[in-house]
Scaffold this motif. Structure first.
Motif, PDB file in Angstrom:
ATOM      1  N   PRO A  66      41.838  45.928  42.107  1.00 35.87           N
ATOM      2  CA  PRO A  66      42.773  45.488  41.072  1.00 35.87           C
ATOM      3  C   PRO A  66      42.050  44.620  40.039  1.00 35.87           C
ATOM      4  CG  PRO A  66      43.653  45.075  43.270  1.00 35.87           C
ATOM      5  CD  PRO A  66      42.237  45.462  43.447  1.00 35.87           C
ATOM      6  N   VAL A  67      42.538  44.663  38.789  1.00 37.22           N
ATOM      7  CA  VAL A  67      41.906  43.862  37.725  1.00 37.22           C
ATOM      8  C   VAL A  67      41.883  42.395  38.110  1.00 37.22           C
ATOM      9  CG1 VAL A  67      41.864  43.446  35.254  1.00 37.22           C
ATOM     10  CG2 VAL A  67      43.169  45.323  36.168  1.00 37.22           C
ATOM     11  N   LEU A  68      43.009  41.956  38.671  1.00 33.71           N
ATOM     12  CA  LEU A  68      43.135  40.542  39.003  1.00 33.71           C
ATOM     13  C   LEU A  68      42.048  40.139  39.996  1.00 33.71           C
ATOM     14  CD1 LEU A  68      44.760  38.036  38.552  1.00 33.71           C
ATOM     15  CD2 LEU A  68      46.341  38.755  40.338  1.00 33.71           C
ATOM     16  N   VAL A  69      41.840  40.977  40.984  1.00 35.12           N
ATOM     17  CA  VAL A  69      40.827  40.682  41.998  1.00 35.12           C
ATOM     18  C   VAL A  69      39.439  40.645  41.355  1.00 35.12           C
ATOM     19  CG1 VAL A  69      39.733  41.499  44.106  1.00 35.12           C
ATOM     20  CG2 VAL A  69      42.203  41.629  43.855  1.00 35.12           C
ATOM     21  N   PHE A  72      39.087  37.380  39.420  1.00 36.79           N
ATOM     22  CA  PHE A  72      38.861  36.257  40.328  1.00 36.79           C
ATOM     23  C   PHE A  72      37.461  36.326  40.913  1.00 36.79           C
ATOM     24  CE2 PHE A  72      42.649  34.457  39.554  1.00 36.79           C
ATOM     25  CZ  PHE A  72      43.752  34.728  40.338  1.00 36.79           C
ATOM     26  N   LEU A  73      37.080  37.514  41.372  1.00 44.02           N
ATOM     27  CA  LEU A  73      35.790  37.699  42.022  1.00 44.02           C
ATOM     28  C   LEU A  73      34.649  37.289  41.111  1.00 44.02           C
ATOM     29  CD1 LEU A  73      34.079  38.809  44.372  1.00 44.02           C
ATOM     30  CD2 LEU A  73      34.212  41.049  43.302  1.00 44.02           C
ATOM     31  N   PHE A  76      35.398  33.286  39.204  1.00 43.63           N
ATOM     32  CA  PHE A  76      35.273  32.139  40.092  1.00 43.63           C
ATOM     33  C   PHE A  76      34.129  32.298  41.068  1.00 43.63           C
ATOM     34  CE2 PHE A  76      38.764  29.963  38.525  1.00 43.63           C
ATOM     35  CZ  PHE A  76      39.900  30.759  38.459  1.00 43.63           C
ATOM     36  N   LYS A 159      47.103  46.345  27.923  1.00 48.42           N
ATOM     37  CA  LYS A 159      48.028  45.757  28.879  1.00 48.42           C
ATOM     38  C   LYS A 159      47.297  44.935  29.939  1.00 48.42           C
ATOM     39  CE  LYS A 159      50.061  49.748  28.595  1.00 48.42           C
ATOM     40  NZ  LYS A 159      50.794  50.938  29.034  1.00 48.42           N
ATOM     41  N   ASP A 160      46.112  45.368  30.321  1.00 46.01           N
ATOM     42  CA  ASP A 160      45.336  44.594  31.291  1.00 46.01           C
ATOM     43  C   ASP A 160      44.900  43.251  30.719  1.00 46.01           C
ATOM     44  OD1 ASP A 160      43.548  47.282  33.018  1.00 46.01           O
ATOM     45  OD2 ASP A 160      45.548  46.409  33.273  1.00 46.01           O
ATOM     46  N   ALA A 162      46.505  41.132  29.407  1.00 43.83           N
ATOM     47  CA  ALA A 162      47.470  40.082  29.739  1.00 43.83           C
ATOM     48  C   ALA A 162      47.117  39.413  31.066  1.00 43.83           C
ATOM     49  CB  ALA A 162      48.873  40.672  29.805  1.00 43.83           C
ATOM     50  N   VAL A 163      46.480  40.172  31.949  1.00 43.22           N
ATOM     51  CA  VAL A 163      46.154  39.620  33.266  1.00 43.22           C
ATOM     52  C   VAL A 163      45.153  38.474  33.164  1.00 43.22           C
ATOM     53  CG1 VAL A 163      45.351  40.184  35.588  1.00 43.22           C
ATOM     54  CG2 VAL A 163      46.614  41.867  34.274  1.00 43.22           C
ATOM     55  N   TYR A 165      45.450  36.009  31.730  1.00 47.36           N
ATOM     56  CA  TYR A 165      46.241  34.783  31.883  1.00 47.36           C
ATOM     57  C   TYR A 165      45.794  34.041  33.132  1.00 47.36           C
ATOM     58  CZ  TYR A 165      50.331  32.344  33.840  1.00 47.36           C
ATOM     59  OH  TYR A 165      51.157  31.447  34.435  1.00 47.36           O
ATOM     60  N   ALA A 166      45.458  34.818  34.167  1.00 44.29           N
ATOM     61  CA  ALA A 166      45.138  34.229  35.460  1.00 44.29           C
ATOM     62  C   ALA A 166      43.854  33.406  35.450  1.00 44.29           C
ATOM     63  CB  ALA A 166      45.025  35.320  36.517  1.00 44.29           C
ATOM     64  N   ILE A 173      50.112  36.063  26.226  1.00 42.36           N
ATOM     65  CA  ILE A 173      51.102  35.654  27.213  1.00 42.36           C
ATOM     66  C   ILE A 173      50.839  34.230  27.711  1.00 42.36           C
ATOM     67  CG2 ILE A 173      49.937  36.637  29.214  1.00 42.36           C
ATOM     68  CD1 ILE A 173      53.672  36.787  28.575  1.00 42.36           C
ATOM     69  N   ASN A 177      53.628  31.462  27.539  1.00 40.24           N
ATOM     70  CA  ASN A 177      54.048  30.662  28.679  1.00 40.24           C
ATOM     71  C   ASN A 177      53.979  29.174  28.354  1.00 40.24           C
ATOM     72  OD1 ASN A 177      54.921  30.569  31.373  1.00 40.24           O
ATOM     73  ND2 ASN A 177      52.883  29.938  32.024  1.00 40.24           N
TER      74      ASN A 177
ATOM     75  N   PRO B  66      52.844  44.982  28.779  1.00 39.87           N
ATOM     76  CA  PRO B  66      52.134  44.755  30.032  1.00 39.87           C
ATOM     77  C   PRO B  66      53.111  44.462  31.175  1.00 39.87           C
ATOM     78  CG  PRO B  66      51.205  43.415  28.265  1.00 39.87           C
ATOM     79  CD  PRO B  66      52.470  43.988  27.753  1.00 39.87           C
ATOM     80  N   LEU B  68      52.725  42.362  33.381  1.00 38.72           N
ATOM     81  CA  LEU B  68      52.813  40.918  33.542  1.00 38.72           C
ATOM     82  C   LEU B  68      53.934  40.338  32.684  1.00 38.72           C
ATOM     83  CD1 LEU B  68      51.526  38.582  34.999  1.00 38.72           C
ATOM     84  CD2 LEU B  68      50.000  38.255  33.063  1.00 38.72           C
ATOM     85  N   LYS B 158      47.409  48.761  43.284  1.00 35.82           N
ATOM     86  CA  LYS B 158      46.507  47.754  42.738  1.00 35.82           C
ATOM     87  C   LYS B 158      47.251  46.687  41.939  1.00 35.82           C
ATOM     88  CE  LYS B 158      43.835  51.101  41.252  1.00 35.82           C
ATOM     89  NZ  LYS B 158      42.824  51.674  40.348  1.00 35.82           N
ATOM     90  N   PHE B 189      36.923  37.071  47.948  1.00 36.29           N
ATOM     91  CA  PHE B 189      37.393  38.176  47.114  1.00 36.29           C
ATOM     92  C   PHE B 189      36.680  39.484  47.393  1.00 36.29           C
ATOM     93  CE2 PHE B 189      40.870  36.576  45.017  1.00 36.29           C
ATOM     94  CZ  PHE B 189      40.654  35.244  44.689  1.00 36.29           C
TER      95      PHE B 189
END
Lengths: 230, 220, 258
Positions: A66-69, A72-73, A76, A159-160, A162-163, A165-166, A173, A177, B66, B68, B158, B189
């Motif tokens: 996933p993009v989020l993973v 993070f990977l 961080f 669209k990705d 936006a992720v 954000y994390a 976004i 927020n 998105p 999100l 995912k 991760f």
């Protein structure tokens, strides 16, 4: 209602600056994806077994997570581990870029493979080297055929974005927020964000389809009719 | 080396708990998203102008924004007009609505690729539109949509990670929490990644087998 | 042959326009019980459209259709009731690709007529036997030859016990060597008294089976009469021209299938 509209109006500049960040992010990521994706596609189709397998592994990894993973990977974890201290924007461009390379390579690979063997054969029989044939004959056709798939990739990356954000990137976004939590008016703000994305998505897709029409190779089909009469 | 095993004993349990939440999320969202997709596609192709436009607008919105943003609207914005969802429910609803839109596009394309003669023959036999769509068109269209819909299902697995962004602690969320506590981002991760890769591989295999079983003899 | 001279199908003043073109300009005719009417004419003369106007798959702009005395056009009643009584066989077969031959024939019985599954299966098997395909019952359309597909499609239409059969160029999409088997089936139907309207290019077939031949060109009926009259001594110049062209294409009498 009017206070909502006023709020939206006041927030717009801030949000639109966020969209500039988003566009930088997407531009960078798509560029990296393009620059890496084309050679990867060529490598998978024309390269030797080891090269092709290596690329397949890369693709499997960057498409499977996933993009989020991934964010993070890398942000961080890996980047710091390797000693890089990157801004959120740079890290995001790299991560989304590497991932896009994986997807784009498959789009271009499909384009290349859909070009009949005959093209390569006639190019070689004219005396071109494999490289010349790929550069002058295969790629110009493959890239054109790939535009619809590429247009899809644009909309996915948008669209990705936006992720991110994390990881605290100040894109649309994240800014939305920020305002929403301060003004306790999440609905109008997030709807505005949604609208901004809608405009970017469909605007971009429209531009790409104009591009596609301009450089189209004549000869494609279509289907369909589900009206009440025949 | 023992360090590694020790960490596994600390990291793995919370991650597996998170995986369970992920599984619950996708087990609910995938079938319902698919059903929604079928309804929207049929509404768009065979519905009257009003229904068809409604379906089109729905699709344009959920494919043009998105996931999100959609999740934020459902979880953070709806409460301001009195609609409250738990993080889990908000995530599931968002996933169903979003994947429904993507499924509907694949299914719509599949429906429109069916030769018009099929519908003609069905109606010539005396079938009503509804019967014809149900017994003749959809069985063929759904088979054709399998590659696209399978793709979308994998995507959903995912993107379930975004549930964490509305405070639902699934696998990725569990990973972030553990990683932050022990400052072991890379290791955690990578493990999270491996779990996702495993889940995706298993589901892909399953979907491939399903496609083979449903293949129409002689065709393609 | 048959005492009953009831009018099964009546078509009156059918007009149909597609965008700029007027495809049908006032077609009228009647078909009596057990009659076989053959419609011939150049491509694009609206013959297929005409058949589709009869079972309302295409809605005519003007004109009316009656089946066994009941009006089909402008009916408040469900059109499906009428379609069940009109069997249609298409040029492109249009078999349901996801169903095997047996299921293709059964499905109308089960889903439209509401027959029980066992009875439907028996009847479907019987119909397939009639067209000589009981051995192929469990094969799928993609596994059948063109001639077999068309015979299944005829069985499918017949299973519904229609009052009239409408054939839209049933052999035009077939390879030459497969045409014969399909024409045989249709001839058998005619001999057994089925009321039929057949649009075709097969002149030999028309001669041997038709009770009346109708020549349509540019959306109008140009000539009409017994096969003998039309083929040996047509009234109109255009009919002569058309028949001449056809026999050139298909050989003398236009067949090898008699």
């Amino acid at each position: 209602m009017t206070e909502n509209l006023l709020l939206v109006y006041q927030s717009l500049p801030y949000l639109l600056r966020g969209s500039m960040v988003t566009l930088k992010l997407i531009g960078g990521a798509l560029a990296i994806g393009l620059i890496m994706g084309i050679p990867m596609a060529v490598g998978q189709v024309y390269g030797n077994k080891y090269v092709a397998n290596l690329i397949s592994f890369y693709v499997w990894f960057f498409r499977g997570l996933p993009v989020l993973v991934l964010l993070f990977l890398f942000y961080f974890g890996l980047f710091l581990l390797l000693g890089f201290n990157l801004t959120a924007l740079t890290a995001a461009i790299l991560v989304l870029g590497f991932r896009s390379a994986a997807y784009q390579s498959q789009i271009f690979r499909g384009g290349i493979m859909s070009i009949g063997e005959g093209q390569m054969l006639s190019a070689r029989s004219l005396g071109m080297s494999k490289f010349q044939a790929i550069w002058n004959i295969i790629l110009p056709q493959a890239l054109r055929i790939s535009i619809p798939g590429w247009s899809n990739e644009y909309s996915i990356i948008l669209k990705d974005s936006a992720v991110t954000y994390a990881i605290g990137l100040m894109e649309i976004i994240t800014r939305g927020n920020f305002i929403a939590t301060r003004t306790y008016q999440p609905m109008p703000i997030f709807l505005t964000c949604a609208v901004i994305f809608l405009i970017l998505t469909y605007g971009g897709v429209k531009l790409l389809s104009i591009l596609e029409k301009k450089i189209r190779i004549p000869g494609y089909s279509n289907y369909g009719n589900s009206g009440k009469e025949y | 080396m023992s360090d590694l095993y020790f960490i596994r004993d600390i990291i793995l349990p919370p991650l597996l708990e998170g995986t369970l939440v992920t599984v619950k999320l996708i087990v609910l969202s995938i079938p319902l998203g698919l059903i929604l997709g079928i309804l929207i596609a049929v509404g768009r192709v065979y519905g009257n102008k009003f229904i068809s436009s409604l379906c089109t607008i729905y699709t344009l919105f959920f494919r043009g924004t998105p996931l999100l943003v959609q999740l934020f609207i459902i979880y953070y914005a709806l409460p301001s007009i009195g609609i409250f969802f738990s993080p889990f429910m908000a995530a599931v609803i968002g996933f169903i609505l979003c994947s429904g839109a993507y499924h509907s596009e694949y299914i719509r394309g599949a429906i429109q690729s069916i030769k018009i003669g099929q519908m003609m023959a069905a109606e010539a036999l005396g079938m009503s539109r509804i019967k014809a769509v149900l017994y003749i068109i959809l069985p063929q269209a759904l088979r054709r949509a399998i590659p696209g819909c399978s793709n979308e299902i994998i995507y959903l697995i995912k993107y379930s990670s975004l549930a964490f962004m509305v405070t639902c602690v699934e696998l990725t969320g569990a990973g972030k929490i553990v990683a932050t506590r022990f400052f072991k981002y890379t290791e955690v991760f990578l493990v999270v990644g491996i779990i996702y890769l495993l889940v995706v591989s298993v589901v892909t295999k399953f979907l491939n087998i399903l496609e083979k079983k449903l293949r129409i003899p002689g065709l393609e | 042959m048959h005492e009953d001279n009831k009018i099964i199908l009546k078509v009156e003043e059918i007009y149909k326009r597609y965008r700029e073109e007027e495809v049908l300009r006032g077609i009228s005719f009647e078909v009596r019980k057990s009659e076989t009417k053959v419609i011939i004419g150049p491509s694009g003369s609206g013959k297929s459209t005409l058949l589709r106007c009869i079972n309302q798959l295409t809605i005519p702009d003007k004109g009316r259709v009656w089946l066994e005395g009941e009006e089909v056009t402008h009916t408040k009643e469900n059109i499906n009731k009428f379609r069940q009584k009109m069997g249609m066989v298409f040029q492109d077969f249009n078999l349901f690709d996801h169903l095997n031959a047996l299921r293709n024939v059964e499905i109308g019985l089960i889903r439209v007529k509401g027959m029980g599954k066992d009875i439907a299966r028996e009847k479907a098997m019987e119909e397939l036997k009639q067209v000589g395909l009981e051995k192929q019952a469990y094969l799928y359309p993609a596994q059948l030859s063109g001639g077999q597909k068309q015979r299944v499609s005829i069985a499918r239409a017949l299973a519904m016990d229609p009052s009239v059969m409408l054939f839209d160029e049933p052999t035009s999409a077939l390879d030459p060597e497969l045409i014969g088997e399909v024409l045989e089936v249709i001839k058998k139907l005619a001999i057994n008294g089925m009321t039929m309207v057949v649009v075709t290019h097969e002149m030999g077939f028309a001669r041997s089976v038709a009770n009346e031949v109708i020549f349509i060109e540019s959306g109008r009926i140009i000539d009409q009469g017994s096969p003998y009259k039309l083929f040996t001594n047509p009234e109109h110049e255009r009919t002569k021209k058309f028949l001449y062209k056809i026999t050139e294409l298909y050989g003398k009498s236009g067949e090898g299938n008699e």
